[in-house]
Design a protein around this motif. Structure first.
Motif, PDB file in Angstrom:
ATOM      1  N   GLU A  83       0.840  -1.189   0.000  1.00  0.00           N
ATOM      2  CA  GLU A  83       0.000   0.000   0.000  1.00  0.00           C
ATOM      3  C   GLU A  83       0.881   1.248   0.000  1.00  0.00           C
ATOM      4  O   GLU A  83       1.782   1.379   0.824  1.00  0.00           O
ATOM      5  CB  GLU A  83      -0.903  -0.009   1.236  1.00  0.00           C
ATOM      6  N   GLU A  84       0.624   2.166  -0.914  1.00  0.00           N
ATOM      7  CA  GLU A  84       1.440   3.376  -1.028  1.00  0.00           C
ATOM      8  C   GLU A  84       0.537   4.584  -1.257  1.00  0.00           C
ATOM      9  O   GLU A  84      -0.359   4.558  -2.101  1.00  0.00           O
ATOM     10  CB  GLU A  84       2.423   3.241  -2.196  1.00  0.00           C
ATOM     11  N   LYS A  85       0.783   5.632  -0.489  1.00  0.00           N
ATOM     12  CA  LYS A  85       0.007   6.852  -0.632  1.00  0.00           C
ATOM     13  C   LYS A  85       0.404   7.574  -1.910  1.00  0.00           C
ATOM     14  O   LYS A  85       1.583   7.704  -2.236  1.00  0.00           O
ATOM     15  CB  LYS A  85       0.217   7.766   0.573  1.00  0.00           C
ATOM     16  N   VAL A  86      -0.592   8.052  -2.644  1.00  0.00           N
ATOM     17  CA  VAL A  86      -0.353   8.793  -3.885  1.00  0.00           C
ATOM     18  C   VAL A  86      -0.265  10.286  -3.551  1.00  0.00           C
ATOM     19  O   VAL A  86      -1.229  10.856  -3.023  1.00  0.00           O
ATOM     20  CB  VAL A  86      -1.484   8.539  -4.911  1.00  0.00           C
ATOM     21  N   PRO A  87       0.883  10.939  -3.821  1.00  0.00           N
ATOM     22  CA  PRO A  87       0.974  12.374  -3.526  1.00  0.00           C
ATOM     23  C   PRO A  87       0.093  13.186  -4.462  1.00  0.00           C
ATOM     24  O   PRO A  87      -0.162  12.791  -5.603  1.00  0.00           O
ATOM     25  CB  PRO A  87       2.459  12.685  -3.764  1.00  0.00           C
ATOM     26  N   GLY A  88      -0.403  14.314  -3.966  1.00  0.00           N
ATOM     27  CA  GLY A  88      -1.264  15.152  -4.797  1.00  0.00           C
ATOM     28  C   GLY A  88      -1.300  16.574  -4.280  1.00  0.00           C
ATOM     29  O   GLY A  88      -0.714  16.908  -3.256  1.00  0.00           O
ATOM     30  N   ARG A  89      -2.016  17.414  -4.996  1.00  0.00           N
ATOM     31  CA  ARG A  89      -2.108  18.821  -4.620  1.00  0.00           C
ATOM     32  C   ARG A  89      -3.529  19.317  -4.834  1.00  0.00           C
ATOM     33  O   ARG A  89      -4.236  18.877  -5.743  1.00  0.00           O
ATOM     34  CB  ARG A  89      -1.138  19.671  -5.444  1.00  0.00           C
ATOM     35  N   LEU A  90      -3.941  20.227  -3.973  1.00  0.00           N
ATOM     36  CA  LEU A  90      -5.227  20.896  -4.088  1.00  0.00           C
ATOM     37  C   LEU A  90      -5.052  22.221  -4.806  1.00  0.00           C
ATOM     38  O   LEU A  90      -4.060  22.937  -4.594  1.00  0.00           O
ATOM     39  CB  LEU A  90      -5.820  21.162  -2.705  1.00  0.00           C
ATOM     40  N   ASP A  91      -5.995  22.564  -5.683  1.00  0.00           N
ATOM     41  CA  ASP A  91      -6.012  23.910  -6.244  1.00  0.00           C
ATOM     42  C   ASP A  91      -6.178  24.924  -5.117  1.00  0.00           C
ATOM     43  O   ASP A  91      -6.681  24.607  -4.032  1.00  0.00           O
ATOM     44  CB  ASP A  91      -7.163  24.052  -7.245  1.00  0.00           C
ATOM     45  N   GLN A  92      -5.758  26.138  -5.371  1.00  0.00           N
ATOM     46  CA  GLN A  92      -5.758  27.153  -4.329  1.00  0.00           C
ATOM     47  C   GLN A  92      -7.136  27.389  -3.726  1.00  0.00           C
ATOM     48  O   GLN A  92      -7.272  27.641  -2.528  1.00  0.00           O
ATOM     49  CB  GLN A  92      -5.205  28.481  -4.895  1.00  0.00           C
ATOM     50  N   ASP A  93      -8.169  27.267  -4.555  1.00  0.00           N
ATOM     51  CA  ASP A  93      -9.527  27.497  -4.037  1.00  0.00           C
ATOM     52  C   ASP A  93     -10.167  26.238  -3.454  1.00  0.00           C
ATOM     53  O   ASP A  93     -11.318  26.249  -3.025  1.00  0.00           O
ATOM     54  CB  ASP A  93     -10.427  28.068  -5.135  1.00  0.00           C
ATOM     55  N   GLY A  94      -9.427  25.137  -3.431  1.00  0.00           N
ATOM     56  CA  GLY A  94      -9.932  23.906  -2.851  1.00  0.00           C
ATOM     57  C   GLY A  94     -10.955  23.179  -3.685  1.00  0.00           C
ATOM     58  O   GLY A  94     -11.614  22.261  -3.196  1.00  0.00           O
ATOM     59  N   SER A  95     -11.095  23.534  -4.947  1.00  0.00           N
ATOM     60  CA  SER A  95     -12.142  22.933  -5.779  1.00  0.00           C
ATOM     61  C   SER A  95     -11.703  21.646  -6.461  1.00  0.00           C
ATOM     62  O   SER A  95     -12.550  20.887  -6.928  1.00  0.00           O
ATOM     63  CB  SER A  95     -12.597  23.930  -6.847  1.00  0.00           C
TER      64      SER A  95
END
Length: 404
Positions: free
Chosen positions: A86-98
């Motif tokens: 099991e491995e966590k997938v890195p990611g990013r949120l847009d600035q407005d959280g949408s």
């Protein structure tokens, strides 16, 4: 508390949406009685996940994203599972959280032959929090098969743990595949296979594992022909450790649960089990999932609007069909005196959950792989392929299910 997975002979639970207080997000379940707790907006409407829930054979160049048409995302957790790793997938949120998208060098591509689990929590414009839990599996190359393995690599489990392999294709040459999977234990004990249909292969010893046992699972499936022209991909080993013994006995007639640790009685807790029209299965069930908080909605399991409880605390999954042992803060003084649930086993709790309640106490002392046995319920014995229910078969019947 149970129904068949994604079916509803009686109320149980299907994984659909989960709400946790500390960012831990699990699966949707439904099973208990009580009043309706409002009708929150559908998580599917607010939290939109691509690829779709339960998608199979997703192409690796397909985009993975989580979006909200209004409000904002509070948290997104994506896990990739390959070969029991099991491995966590890195990611990013847009600035407005949408919107959330994967990041890193492999952010634009999905892995082959993998299962992805997405857990997201969002807040709508009215300030209401809700969660969504989805899964999908990616494309396996033509003429290849793989097995998804339980439990997780390097995990510590209870003495009732059963090794389960679920294959992405039907296995015609079961003897060849079975021979290519080896489960060994230290200290040594005989471990035998049993097939449930053509896509699931389980392994267990004659009796529960002894505490401290180290178990190794060797998958030597690469180039094994499972069906004409269909060959395996995996050549891998993984291990798990058996922790202390905990076996809990639920008596549906006396409304009690005896908790035994290493054979000694630790406590006897008052419970409520399934009501006369929605009784609890008898038999041995193995803990397969621990959820701090989960939503239970009668409509997801084929009922009308009997209940929609967004914050059921301390939920412990016992079967695939939706039997849970969980905290209950809405049924009053029924514990130890009457059975009122839709098939689950309920323990007294408070809204939001507390480690000081019977439900919180038991949850904090439970491992994946622990055994919960139910007796004196006016129902049949749980099926051996419903969750990790193989302990409900005698050893002769179990070993007769091998292919080799």
């Amino acid at each position: 508390m149970r129904t068949a997975v994604r079916r509803a002979r009686r109320a149980g639970a299907t994984l659909a949406a989960v709400l946790t207080w500390a960012g831990l997000v699990g699966g949707l379940a439904g099973c208990d009685s009580g009043e309706v707790f409002g009708k929150p907006r559908s998580p599917e409407d607010l939290i939109r996940v691509t690829p779709d829930d339960a998608s199979k054979d997703v192409k690796t160049d397909g985009g993975l994203q989580v979006k909200v048409p209004e409000g904002r995302l509070e948290s997104v957790k994506v896990v990739r599972i390959q070969d029991a790793q099991e491995e966590k997938v890195p990611g990013r949120l847009d600035q407005d959280g949408s919107r959330w998208r994967p990041s890193g060098p492999d952010g634009e591509r999905l892995a082959l032959a993998a299962k992805y689990v997405v857990d997201a929590v969002a807040v709508d414009d009215a300030g209401r929090r809700m969660a969504r839990h989805t899964t999908f599996t990616t494309f396996v190359p033509d003429e290849r098969f793989i097995g998804y393995v339980t439990p997780e690599n390097r995990s510590t489990v209870g003495t009732g743990m059963i090794v389960k392999l679920e294959f992405n294709r039907e296995i015609e040459n079961r003897a060849a595949v079975e021979k290519a999977v080896r489960v060994t234990a230290k200290p040594a004990v005989e471990v035998a296979p049993h097939w449930f249909g053509n896509t699931r292969l389980d392994f267990r010893p004659k009796e529960y594992w002894k505490p401290g046992t180290k178990v190794t699972v060797d998958l030597k499936l690469r180039d094994v022909e499972a069906a004409p022209g269909v060959y395996g991909l995996q050549y891998k080993s993984f291990t798990f450790t058996v922790g202390r013994s905990q076996v809990s006995l639920v008596d549906a007639a006396s409304h009690t649960m005896e908790v035994r640790r290493d054979g000694e009685l630790v406590d006897t807790l008052p419970i409520t089990a399934g009501a006369p029209r929605s009784t609890t299965y008898n038999g041995k069930m193995v803990v397969s999932e621990l959820l701090e908080v989960t939503r239970m909605n009668s409509r997801t399991v084929g009922f009308g609007g009997e209940y929609d409880i967004p914050d059921v605390p301390h939920a412990i999954r016992l079967t695939d069909s939706g039997t849970f042992l969980h905290g209950n803060y809405w049924s009053g003084g029924v514990f130890g005196s009457s059975n009122v649930s839709h098939g689950c086993v309920g323990l007294r709790d408070v809204k939001g959950g507390s480690s000081q309640t019977p439900a919180g106490w038991f949850f904090d002392r439970t491992l994946i792989g622990d055994v919960v046995e139910v007796k004196n319920s006016a129902d049949k014995k749980v099926a051996p392929d419903n969750g990790l229910g193989g302990w409900n078969m005698g050893w002769k019947e179990w070993t007769a299910g091998a292919a080799g």
